[in-house]
Design an enzyme around this catalytic site. Structure first.
Site, PDB file in Angstrom:
ATOM      1  N   THR A   1       0.824  -1.211   0.000  1.00 41.68           N
ATOM      2  CA  THR A   1       0.000   0.000   0.000  1.00 41.68           C
ATOM      3  C   THR A   1       0.861   1.265   0.000  1.00 41.68           C
ATOM      4  OG1 THR A   1      -1.738  -1.182   1.164  1.00 41.68           O
ATOM      5  CG2 THR A   1      -1.816   1.203   1.320  1.00 41.68           C
TER       6      THR A   1
ATOM      7  N   ASP B   1       0.312  -6.844   4.826  1.00 40.61           N
ATOM      8  CA  ASP B   1      -0.388  -8.131   5.019  1.00 40.61           C
ATOM      9  C   ASP B   1       0.552  -9.281   5.376  1.00 40.61           C
ATOM     10  OD1 ASP B   1      -2.734  -6.853   4.451  1.00 40.61           O
ATOM     11  OD2 ASP B   1      -3.027  -7.749   2.479  1.00 40.61           O
TER      12      ASP B   1
END
Ligand code: ASP
Length: 331
Positions: free
Chosen positions: A15, A93
């Site tokens: 991200t 993640d």
């Protein structure tokens, strides 16, 4: 000539390097490594930055092999005389997995710091730039020497072995449950309050072992264990309940897998504590160990899996040496 330290920044995506794309209505990889670091005010005052793009992917696409390849590149960079440390930008993640894989392969004393962002590069109050700034400051700091691989987000420093992503959306998502952070990045310096103990490293020449994770589920039998064996796993990590206890229907599968020379390791799904043979009922750790399983330690199933892959790649005979296996895993 400047006497500023050099920090190598490896970029992998996540991200932190994504922007909102209205055509597909979501965040997608968009920012190059150079753009990522040049968006951080004051970074060049901290160190000479050398950006090396490793890949630009969302971190669910990370694989153990990519982690292993990244480790090779990072360790090689650290051996360059003028390099003080390395920073890796990554998706949140699977960051804790890459951090841990790098940690168990990390032999240099120089710091390696992983960082990331929960908000995209184009979002209001993007957290990426401040995280990169603090990560570089940490990687350049002498206090970070010999602390293994570290994770820095939200000004907080965690040890790779203990850190976990604990919230799906909050910028304070990384925590070390039951342990706490090892330090923090302050205005004037990086402050450490503890250091990880019992770090062990391994040196496989390549990653060859397949290890799968199976989570205990209420009512489950042996079917996933049999499947993992049929897929050629040399190790299976079973994430049990509480002290590592399992539904008794899994035990026959464990016995057969262990008899075939597959390393079966029990861990716990609780975020703290070790599995242990406290109980003696069918499915307990006492029971699964009597059929050939070994206990893992305080590490999550994801981290234990990576460790077992690395250990069995270095020495495939370990799968049948339960004493050695357990002493390496139960730390
Ligand atoms: N899905 C993203 C990734 O791991 C999440 C993030 O980076 O925060 O690549």
């Amino acid at each position: 000539m400047t006497n500023k330290k050099k920090v190598v920044v490896f970029t992998t995506g996540g991200t932190i390097a994504m922007k909102f794309d209205s055509e597909v209505n979501g965040l997608t990889p968009a920012v190059s490594g150079d753009d990522l670091t040049s968006a951080v005010p004051g970074l060049s005052e901290l160190a000479r930055i050398d950006v090396r793009e490793f890949c630009n992917i969302a971190s669910p696409g990370m694989t153990p092999q990519k982690m292993f390849d990244l480790s090779r590149k990072v360790e090689a960079a650290l051996r360059e005389e003028d390099v003080a440390g390395a920073v890796i930008t990554h998706g949140t993640d699977t960051l804790e997995e890459t951090a841990y894989m790098l940690d168990i392969l990390h032999r240099e004393e120089k710091p390696v710091v992983l960082t990331a962002a929960m908000r995209g590069a184009g979002d209001t109050s993007a957290d990426g730039p401040a995280n990169i700034y603090c990560a570089v400051k940490t990687a350049a700091s002498p206090e970070a020497l010999n602390k293994g691989v570290l994770v820095l987000l939200n000004e907080t420093i965690h040890a790779a072995g203990q850190v976990r992503k604990t919230h799906s959306g909050n910028t304070a998502t990384f925590a070390s449950p039951w342990w706490g952070p090892v330090g923090y990045c302050d205005v004037d310096r990086v402050v450490f309050r503890r250091a990880p103990l019992d770090r062990r490293t391994f040196a496989p020449s390549e990653l060859t072992a397949r290890v799968d994770i199976i989570s205990a589920q209420t009512g489950i039998g042996r079917e996933y264990i049999d499947f993992a064996v049929s897929m050629g796993c040399s190790g299976i990590v079973i994430e049990g309940f509480g002290r590592g206890n399992l539904p008794s229907g899994m035990i026959g599968g464990i016995a057969d897998a262990a008899a075939k020379g597959v390393a079966v390791v029990i861990v716990t799904r609780t975020p703290g504590g070790r599995p242990y043979q406290v109980y003696a009922y069918p499915g307990s750790v006492t029971d699964s160990m009597s059929y050939g399983a070994v206990r893992g330690g305080e590490f999550s199933a994801a981290k234990t899996r990576l460790k077992l892959m690395v250990m069995l790649s270095e020495n495939p005979d370990l799968a049948r040496d339960k004493t050695a296996l357990q002493s390496l895993l139960d730390i």
